[in-house]
Design a protein around this motif. Structure first.
Motif, PDB file in Angstrom:
ATOM      1  N   LEU A   1     -13.207  -1.081  -5.012  1.00  0.00           N
ATOM      2  CA  LEU A   1     -12.648  -0.145  -4.037  1.00  0.00           C
ATOM      3  C   LEU A   1     -12.064   1.092  -4.726  1.00  0.00           C
ATOM      4  O   LEU A   1     -12.264   2.215  -4.265  1.00  0.00           O
ATOM      5  CB  LEU A   1     -11.566  -0.830  -3.197  1.00  0.00           C
ATOM      6  CG  LEU A   1     -12.052  -1.834  -2.157  1.00  0.00           C
ATOM      7  CD1 LEU A   1     -10.903  -2.686  -1.652  1.00  0.00           C
ATOM      8  CD2 LEU A   1     -12.721  -1.116  -1.008  1.00  0.00           C
ATOM      9  N   SER A   2     -11.375   0.885  -5.842  1.00  0.00           N
ATOM     10  CA  SER A   2     -10.787   2.005  -6.587  1.00  0.00           C
ATOM     11  C   SER A   2     -11.860   2.919  -7.160  1.00  0.00           C
ATOM     12  O   SER A   2     -11.707   4.136  -7.162  1.00  0.00           O
ATOM     13  CB  SER A   2      -9.910   1.493  -7.736  1.00  0.00           C
ATOM     14  OG  SER A   2      -8.830   0.771  -7.226  1.00  0.00           O
ATOM     15  N   ALA A   3     -12.941   2.331  -7.631  1.00  0.00           N
ATOM     16  CA  ALA A   3     -14.003   3.115  -8.267  1.00  0.00           C
ATOM     17  C   ALA A   3     -14.898   3.839  -7.264  1.00  0.00           C
ATOM     18  O   ALA A   3     -15.689   4.698  -7.648  1.00  0.00           O
ATOM     19  CB  ALA A   3     -14.860   2.199  -9.149  1.00  0.00           C
ATOM     20  N   ASN A   4     -14.779   3.503  -5.994  1.00  0.00           N
ATOM     21  CA  ASN A   4     -15.650   4.084  -4.970  1.00  0.00           C
ATOM     22  C   ASN A   4     -14.830   4.625  -3.801  1.00  0.00           C
ATOM     23  O   ASN A   4     -14.813   4.035  -2.718  1.00  0.00           O
ATOM     24  CB  ASN A   4     -16.646   3.031  -4.471  1.00  0.00           C
ATOM     25  CG  ASN A   4     -17.582   2.581  -5.560  1.00  0.00           C
ATOM     26  OD1 ASN A   4     -18.525   3.284  -5.884  1.00  0.00           O
ATOM     27  ND2 ASN A   4     -17.315   1.411  -6.137  1.00  0.00           N
ATOM     28  N   PRO A   5     -14.206   5.775  -3.987  1.00  0.00           N
ATOM     29  CA  PRO A   5     -13.356   6.332  -2.931  1.00  0.00           C
ATOM     30  C   PRO A   5     -14.131   6.736  -1.671  1.00  0.00           C
ATOM     31  O   PRO A   5     -13.545   6.820  -0.591  1.00  0.00           O
ATOM     32  CB  PRO A   5     -12.703   7.547  -3.587  1.00  0.00           C
ATOM     33  CG  PRO A   5     -13.569   7.890  -4.744  1.00  0.00           C
ATOM     34  CD  PRO A   5     -14.214   6.607  -5.186  1.00  0.00           C
ATOM     35  N   ASP A   6     -15.439   6.957  -1.775  1.00  0.00           N
ATOM     36  CA  ASP A   6     -16.245   7.335  -0.616  1.00  0.00           C
ATOM     37  C   ASP A   6     -16.843   6.128   0.106  1.00  0.00           C
ATOM     38  O   ASP A   6     -17.552   6.293   1.104  1.00  0.00           O
ATOM     39  CB  ASP A   6     -17.389   8.269  -1.028  1.00  0.00           C
ATOM     40  CG  ASP A   6     -16.875   9.606  -1.528  1.00  0.00           C
ATOM     41  OD1 ASP A   6     -15.732   9.960  -1.176  1.00  0.00           O
ATOM     42  OD2 ASP A   6     -17.601  10.277  -2.267  1.00  0.00           O
ATOM     43  N   LEU A   7     -16.560   4.939  -0.379  1.00  0.00           N
ATOM     44  CA  LEU A   7     -17.102   3.717   0.212  1.00  0.00           C
ATOM     45  C   LEU A   7     -16.644   3.576   1.662  1.00  0.00           C
ATOM     46  O   LEU A   7     -15.481   3.771   1.983  1.00  0.00           O
ATOM     47  CB  LEU A   7     -16.616   2.509  -0.605  1.00  0.00           C
ATOM     48  CG  LEU A   7     -17.143   1.144  -0.205  1.00  0.00           C
ATOM     49  CD1 LEU A   7     -18.619   1.033  -0.568  1.00  0.00           C
ATOM     50  CD2 LEU A   7     -16.351   0.055  -0.896  1.00  0.00           C
TER      51      LEU A   7
ATOM     52  N   LYS B   1      -8.966  -9.045   2.616  1.00  0.00           N
ATOM     53  CA  LYS B   1      -7.622  -8.882   2.040  1.00  0.00           C
ATOM     54  C   LYS B   1      -7.583  -7.725   1.050  1.00  0.00           C
ATOM     55  O   LYS B   1      -6.639  -6.924   1.055  1.00  0.00           O
ATOM     56  CB  LYS B   1      -7.163 -10.174   1.371  1.00  0.00           C
ATOM     57  CG  LYS B   1      -5.736 -10.100   0.849  1.00  0.00           C
ATOM     58  CD  LYS B   1      -5.259 -11.431   0.348  1.00  0.00           C
ATOM     59  CE  LYS B   1      -3.861 -11.445  -0.211  1.00  0.00           C
ATOM     60  NZ  LYS B   1      -3.184 -10.244  -0.507  1.00  0.00           N
ATOM     61  N   ALA B   2      -8.591  -7.612   0.203  1.00  0.00           N
ATOM     62  CA  ALA B   2      -8.619  -6.523  -0.782  1.00  0.00           C
ATOM     63  C   ALA B   2      -8.670  -5.163  -0.092  1.00  0.00           C
ATOM     64  O   ALA B   2      -7.983  -4.219  -0.508  1.00  0.00           O
ATOM     65  CB  ALA B   2      -9.819  -6.685  -1.711  1.00  0.00           C
ATOM     66  N   ILE B   3      -9.442  -5.052   0.957  1.00  0.00           N
ATOM     67  CA  ILE B   3      -9.527  -3.793   1.711  1.00  0.00           C
ATOM     68  C   ILE B   3      -8.172  -3.482   2.353  1.00  0.00           C
ATOM     69  O   ILE B   3      -7.687  -2.343   2.291  1.00  0.00           O
ATOM     70  CB  ILE B   3     -10.652  -3.860   2.769  1.00  0.00           C
ATOM     71  CG1 ILE B   3     -12.025  -3.873   2.072  1.00  0.00           C
ATOM     72  CG2 ILE B   3     -10.551  -2.695   3.747  1.00  0.00           C
ATOM     73  CD1 ILE B   3     -13.199  -4.197   2.995  1.00  0.00           C
ATOM     74  N   GLU B   4      -7.563  -4.498   2.953  1.00  0.00           N
ATOM     75  CA  GLU B   4      -6.250  -4.294   3.576  1.00  0.00           C
ATOM     76  C   GLU B   4      -5.193  -3.951   2.530  1.00  0.00           C
ATOM     77  O   GLU B   4      -4.399  -3.030   2.738  1.00  0.00           O
ATOM     78  CB  GLU B   4      -5.839  -5.552   4.349  1.00  0.00           C
ATOM     79  CG  GLU B   4      -6.649  -5.794   5.594  1.00  0.00           C
ATOM     80  CD  GLU B   4      -6.339  -7.117   6.277  1.00  0.00           C
ATOM     81  OE1 GLU B   4      -6.537  -7.179   7.501  1.00  0.00           O
ATOM     82  OE2 GLU B   4      -5.902  -8.086   5.616  1.00  0.00           O
ATOM     83  N   ASP B   5      -5.182  -4.688   1.425  1.00  0.00           N
ATOM     84  CA  ASP B   5      -4.193  -4.435   0.369  1.00  0.00           C
ATOM     85  C   ASP B   5      -4.348  -3.044  -0.233  1.00  0.00           C
ATOM     86  O   ASP B   5      -3.364  -2.450  -0.688  1.00  0.00           O
ATOM     87  CB  ASP B   5      -4.299  -5.485  -0.741  1.00  0.00           C
ATOM     88  CG  ASP B   5      -3.813  -6.862  -0.300  1.00  0.00           C
ATOM     89  OD1 ASP B   5      -3.244  -6.981   0.816  1.00  0.00           O
ATOM     90  OD2 ASP B   5      -4.017  -7.834  -1.069  1.00  0.00           O
ATOM     91  N   ALA B   6      -5.565  -2.519  -0.233  1.00  0.00           N
ATOM     92  CA  ALA B   6      -5.805  -1.170  -0.765  1.00  0.00           C
ATOM     93  C   ALA B   6      -5.421  -0.098   0.259  1.00  0.00           C
ATOM     94  O   ALA B   6      -5.501   1.096  -0.039  1.00  0.00           O
ATOM     95  CB  ALA B   6      -7.271  -1.017  -1.158  1.00  0.00           C
ATOM     96  N   GLY B   7      -5.020  -0.527   1.458  1.00  0.00           N
ATOM     97  CA  GLY B   7      -4.642   0.424   2.492  1.00  0.00           C
ATOM     98  C   GLY B   7      -5.836   1.185   3.058  1.00  0.00           C
ATOM     99  O   GLY B   7      -5.690   2.289   3.570  1.00  0.00           O
ATOM    100  N   ARG B   8      -7.023   0.566   3.009  1.00  0.00           N
ATOM    101  CA  ARG B   8      -8.239   1.269   3.444  1.00  0.00           C
ATOM    102  C   ARG B   8      -8.918   0.601   4.644  1.00  0.00           C
ATOM    103  O   ARG B   8     -10.090   0.837   4.913  1.00  0.00           O
ATOM    104  CB  ARG B   8      -9.207   1.365   2.260  1.00  0.00           C
ATOM    105  CG  ARG B   8      -8.612   2.231   1.141  1.00  0.00           C
ATOM    106  CD  ARG B   8      -9.513   2.420  -0.022  1.00  0.00           C
ATOM    107  NE  ARG B   8     -10.724   3.128   0.348  1.00  0.00           N
ATOM    108  CZ  ARG B   8     -11.779   3.245  -0.449  1.00  0.00           C
ATOM    109  NH1 ARG B   8     -11.767   2.710  -1.658  1.00  0.00           N
ATOM    110  NH2 ARG B   8     -12.853   3.886  -0.051  1.00  0.00           N
ATOM    111  N   ALA B   9      -8.168  -0.206   5.376  1.00  0.00           N
ATOM    112  CA  ALA B   9      -8.752  -0.947   6.499  1.00  0.00           C
ATOM    113  C   ALA B   9      -9.277  -0.040   7.605  1.00  0.00           C
ATOM    114  O   ALA B   9     -10.164  -0.436   8.355  1.00  0.00           O
ATOM    115  CB  ALA B   9      -7.738  -1.933   7.068  1.00  0.00           C
TER     116      ALA B   9
END
Length: 158
Positions: free
Chosen positions: A4-10, A29-37
């Motif tokens: 997720l960090s390496a792909n900001p346009d994902l 969970k990883a998407i939610e934890d990254a604040g990108r849900a």
């Protein structure tokens, strides 16, 4: 997290398959934890036990797969029973097509799990099986009519 960090346009992670349990929940969970849900979604091939909560999170937006893993062998047994009883559905080897099912909402995911997650799952009522899926009771049963029955099956239908 590093993906997720390496792909900001994902905008979507598409899970085609895995043998590891808990992968889908870990992705949510990883998407939610990254604040990108709100911006990154998940789509899957296959239906998971906890699929409804993945949809409730708003991260999972699509699941696509066979209606039920046991439906295909069930229909093979129907063909086998007919053949063993002397009523083959065709003179040669044949195969049927079972269409994939799409789930794209919390409600559909919950309904799917209510039906397919039920230990007492029976695809058809006894009377329907006896009257329609046994050629000795239904002389019109053949590969084409069986395919019609298969085409009409969906665990999401009432």
């Amino acid at each position: 997290e590093s993906f997720l960090s390496a792909n900001p346009d994902l905008d979507c992670i598409f899970v085609v398959g895995t043998t590891a349990s808990g992968v889908h929940e870990a992705i949510v969970k990883a998407i939610e934890d990254a604040g990108r849900a709100d911006e990154v979604k998940m789509a899957t091939i296959d239906f998971l036990d906890d699929m409804a909560s993945n949809f409730e999170s708003g991260v999972q937006i699509l699941a696509y797969g066979l209606p039920c893993f046991t439906y295909d062998p069930y229909m093979v047994v129907i063909k086998l029973v007919n053949a063993i009883q002397g009523y083959p559905l065709a003179d040669t080897f044949t195969s049927n097509n079972i269409a994939m099912l799409q789930i794209d909402s919390v409600e559909a995911a919950a309904k799917y799990m209510d039906v397919v997650g039920n230990e007492d799952l029976i695809f058809y009522e006894d009377k329907f099986i006896t009257n329609n899926l046994f050629k000795w009771n239904n002389p019109d049963l053949n590969e084409e009519t069986l395919q019609s029955v298969i085409n009409e099956y969906s665990p999401l239908d009432d």
